[in-house]
Design a protein around this motif. Structure first.
Motif, PDB file in Angstrom:
ATOM      1  N   GLU A  53      34.954  35.868  53.984  1.00  0.00           N
ATOM      2  CA  GLU A  53      34.738  37.112  52.909  1.00  0.00           C
ATOM      3  C   GLU A  53      33.115  37.264  52.795  1.00  0.00           C
ATOM      4  N   ALA A  54      32.373  36.440  53.322  1.00  0.00           N
ATOM      5  CA  ALA A  54      30.900  36.554  53.056  1.00  0.00           C
ATOM      6  C   ALA A  54      30.318  37.508  53.784  1.00  0.00           C
ATOM      7  N   ALA A  55      29.089  38.074  53.367  1.00  0.00           N
ATOM      8  CA  ALA A  55      28.499  38.804  53.969  1.00  0.00           C
ATOM      9  C   ALA A  55      26.947  38.274  54.751  1.00  0.00           C
ATOM     10  N   SER A  56      26.280  38.638  55.623  1.00  0.00           N
ATOM     11  CA  SER A  56      25.039  38.088  56.066  1.00  0.00           C
ATOM     12  C   SER A  56      24.485  38.959  56.978  1.00  0.00           C
ATOM     13  N   LYS A  79      21.561  56.722  55.520  1.00  0.00           N
ATOM     14  CA  LYS A  79      23.035  56.509  55.609  1.00  0.00           C
ATOM     15  C   LYS A  79      23.419  54.901  55.493  1.00  0.00           C
ATOM     16  N   VAL A  80      22.464  54.114  55.178  1.00  0.00           N
ATOM     17  CA  VAL A  80      22.373  52.610  54.879  1.00  0.00           C
ATOM     18  C   VAL A  80      23.125  52.394  53.715  1.00  0.00           C
ATOM     19  N   ASP A  81      24.039  51.555  53.555  1.00  0.00           N
ATOM     20  CA  ASP A  81      24.675  51.335  52.445  1.00  0.00           C
ATOM     21  C   ASP A  81      23.967  50.160  51.630  1.00  0.00           C
ATOM     22  N   ALA A  82      23.186  50.554  50.465  1.00  0.00           N
ATOM     23  CA  ALA A  82      22.319  49.734  49.741  1.00  0.00           C
ATOM     24  C   ALA A  82      22.918  48.404  49.285  1.00  0.00           C
ATOM     25  N   ALA A  83      24.326  48.820  48.787  1.00  0.00           N
ATOM     26  CA  ALA A  83      25.013  47.707  48.179  1.00  0.00           C
ATOM     27  C   ALA A  83      25.390  46.632  49.141  1.00  0.00           C
ATOM     28  N   GLN A  84      25.833  46.908  50.190  1.00  0.00           N
ATOM     29  CA  GLN A  84      26.028  46.187  51.383  1.00  0.00           C
ATOM     30  C   GLN A  84      24.790  45.262  51.718  1.00  0.00           C
ATOM     31  N   PHE A  90      21.552  38.440  49.327  1.00  0.00           N
ATOM     32  CA  PHE A  90      22.034  37.363  48.188  1.00  0.00           C
ATOM     33  C   PHE A  90      22.887  36.109  49.006  1.00  0.00           C
ATOM     34  N   GLN A  91      23.675  36.514  49.988  1.00  0.00           N
ATOM     35  CA  GLN A  91      24.656  35.585  50.410  1.00  0.00           C
ATOM     36  C   GLN A  91      24.248  34.997  51.560  1.00  0.00           C
TER      37      GLN A  91
END
Length: 183
Positions: A53-56, A79-84, A90-91
């Motif tokens: 579930e983590a993002a990296s 088009k880049v997702d800033a929240a992602q 962070f992760q």
């Protein structure tokens, strides 16, 4: 405790680490070696939480005591997702501490980490880049180059420096510094 016993198993060519989500296009098609940090994330998540579930960030490279996280986006900046990207920044910081430097404090880790976001060039990005640099200069911002995707909030907290750039700038300015032995 060694959460990642065989780090060498995650060394892969840049062409593989910079593959887009469809696994068909490499943003940087070279054989230079770095850590596949997505692979490290998958291993750690499987070992520690039984699911992913983590993002990296995509890759991790160590040069002279500095660790460079590289995140490749095969799309123009708009088009880049800033929240992602914020989640990945962070992760990745926390996963890095588990996998590489458990003994370092948060402050020590920050001083050794640099985040690079590399996105696909587009015609819009060329004119946007000129405008962005002009506004950045007029605003007297502390960093040399403007930081996109609202990542300024983690600069100085999780990462010593953060750079956001089109692929062409990465290949011209950063690639020779990070991979000086490339033929």
């Amino acid at each position: 405790m060694d959460f990642l016993p065989n780090k060498q198993a995650y060394l892969q060519p840049l062409s593989k680490v910079s593959l887009d989500d469809s696994k068909t296009v490499s943003l940087v098609d070279t054989d230079d070696i770095l850590y596949n940090f997505d692979g490290i994330k998958k291993y750690l998540c499987k070992q520690l939480q039984r699911r992913e579930e983590a993002a990296s960030c995509d890759g991790l490279l160590e040069r002279d005591g500095t660790y460079y996280f590289l995140e490749f986006k095969n799309q123009p900046s708009k088009k880049v997702d800033a929240a992602q990207l914020a989640r990945k920044a962070f992760q990745s910081f926390h996963l890095f501490r588990l996998a590489f430097e458990q003994e370092m404090s948060v402050d020590e880790s920050r001083e050794h980490l640099v985040l690079l976001i590399i996105y696909q060039d587009s015609e819009d990005d060329v004119s946007f880049e000129k405008l962005r640099r002009k506004v950045h200069g007029l605003a007297n911002m502390p960093e040399r180059d403007p930081i996109l995707f609202d990542l300024r909030r983690v600069r100085g907290k999780l990462y010593r420096e953060i750079y956001t750039m089109p692929r062409s700038e990465f290949m011209t300015d950063w690639y020779p510094l990070l991979f000086p032995n490339h033929k």
